[in-house]
Design a protein around this motif. Structure first.
Motif, mmCIF file in Angstrom:
data_model
loop_
_atom_site.group_PDB
_atom_site.id
_atom_site.type_symbol
_atom_site.label_atom_id
_atom_site.label_comp_id
_atom_site.label_asym_id
_atom_site.label_seq_id
_atom_site.Cartn_x
_atom_site.Cartn_y
_atom_site.Cartn_z
ATOM 1 N N ASN A 37 0.840 -1.195 0.000
ATOM 2 C CA ASN A 37 0.000 0.000 0.000
ATOM 3 C C ASN A 37 0.876 1.246 0.000
ATOM 4 N N MET A 38 0.284 2.346 -0.368
ATOM 5 C CA MET A 38 1.039 3.588 -0.526
ATOM 6 C C MET A 38 1.666 4.046 0.789
ATOM 7 N N THR A 39 0.937 3.923 1.882
ATOM 8 C CA THR A 39 1.464 4.373 3.180
ATOM 9 C C THR A 39 2.731 3.624 3.556
ATOM 10 N N ASP A 40 2.732 2.310 3.411
ATOM 11 C CA ASP A 40 3.917 1.526 3.773
ATOM 12 C C ASP A 40 5.126 1.917 2.932
ATOM 13 N N ILE A 41 4.912 2.137 1.639
ATOM 14 C CA ILE A 41 6.011 2.517 0.753
ATOM 15 C C ILE A 41 6.540 3.903 1.118
ATOM 16 N N LEU A 42 5.640 4.838 1.382
ATOM 17 C CA LEU A 42 6.073 6.186 1.765
ATOM 18 C C LEU A 42 6.780 6.174 3.113
ATOM 19 N N MET A 43 6.305 5.382 4.070
ATOM 20 C CA MET A 43 6.976 5.281 5.375
ATOM 21 C C MET A 43 8.388 4.724 5.215
ATOM 22 N N GLU A 44 8.544 3.724 4.358
ATOM 23 C CA GLU A 44 9.866 3.156 4.105
ATOM 24 C C GLU A 44 10.790 4.213 3.487
ATOM 25 N N PHE A 45 10.271 4.960 2.520
ATOM 26 C CA PHE A 45 11.065 6.006 1.883
ATOM 27 C C PHE A 45 11.485 7.069 2.894
ATOM 28 N N ILE A 46 10.541 7.546 3.700
ATOM 29 C CA ILE A 46 10.839 8.597 4.670
ATOM 30 C C ILE A 46 11.856 8.110 5.700
ATOM 31 N N THR A 47 11.680 6.897 6.186
ATOM 32 C CA THR A 47 12.617 6.325 7.154
ATOM 33 C C THR A 47 14.022 6.251 6.574
ATOM 34 N N ASN A 48 14.153 5.756 5.355
ATOM 35 C CA ASN A 48 15.459 5.659 4.706
ATOM 36 C C ASN A 48 16.061 7.032 4.445
ATOM 37 N N TYR A 49 15.240 7.981 4.040
ATOM 38 C CA TYR A 49 15.712 9.336 3.761
ATOM 39 C C TYR A 49 16.263 9.988 5.025
ATOM 40 N N VAL A 50 15.525 9.864 6.120
ATOM 41 C CA VAL A 50 15.970 10.447 7.389
ATOM 42 C C VAL A 50 17.257 9.777 7.861
ATOM 43 N N ALA A 51 17.331 8.457 7.750
ATOM 44 C CA ALA A 51 18.539 7.746 8.172
ATOM 45 C C ALA A 51 19.751 8.195 7.361
ATOM 46 N N LYS A 52 19.556 8.445 6.092
ATOM 47 C CA LYS A 52 20.666 8.818 5.221
ATOM 48 C C LYS A 52 21.065 10.284 5.370
ATOM 49 N N HIS A 53 20.101 11.176 5.559
ATOM 50 C CA HIS A 53 20.372 12.607 5.472
ATOM 51 C C HIS A 53 20.365 13.364 6.798
ATOM 52 N N SER A 54 19.920 12.749 7.861
ATOM 53 C CA SER A 54 19.826 13.508 9.087
ATOM 54 C C SER A 54 21.163 13.545 9.811
ATOM 55 N N PRO A 55 21.459 14.672 10.478
ATOM 56 C CA PRO A 55 22.711 14.770 11.237
ATOM 57 C C PRO A 55 22.746 13.716 12.339
ATOM 58 N N LYS A 56 23.930 13.264 12.673
ATOM 59 C CA LYS A 56 24.055 12.259 13.750
ATOM 60 C C LYS A 56 23.417 12.769 15.009
ATOM 61 N N GLY A 57 22.795 11.839 15.723
ATOM 62 C CA GLY A 57 22.146 12.188 16.978
ATOM 63 C C GLY A 57 20.709 12.648 16.813
ATOM 64 N N ARG A 58 20.254 12.859 15.598
ATOM 65 C CA ARG A 58 18.886 13.312 15.374
ATOM 66 C C ARG A 58 18.063 12.268 14.636
ATOM 67 N N ARG A 59 18.587 11.082 14.465
ATOM 68 C CA ARG A 59 17.845 10.010 13.765
ATOM 69 C C ARG A 59 16.835 9.402 14.691
#
Length: 60
Positions: A37-59
């Motif tokens: 479903n769309m929600t699961d795919i978007l949640m996966e994308f957002i989670t991966n994006y935050v893990a990749k781009h967020s400064p350390k300590g803010r994940r």
């Protein structure tokens, strides 16, 4: 007799975003064709994006 505890539910926040109708329809059809479903795919994308781009300590 021991008590059965419910797992703690995460609080959620609703997000609204504007997407062109054709893109929405294509995304919905594509996720459905994959049995997802769309929600699961978007949640996966957002989670991966935050893990990749967020400064350390803010994940989260």
């Amino acid at each position: 007799m021991s008590q059965i505890r419910k797992p703690t539910e995460q609080k959620v926040k609703r997000m609204n975003l504007n997407v062109p109708v054709e893109l929405h329809n294509a995304f919905k059809a594509t996720t459905a064709a994959q049995g997802q479903n769309m929600t699961d795919i978007l949640m996966e994308f957002i989670t991966n994006y935050v893990a990749k781009h967020s400064p350390k300590g803010r994940r989260r």
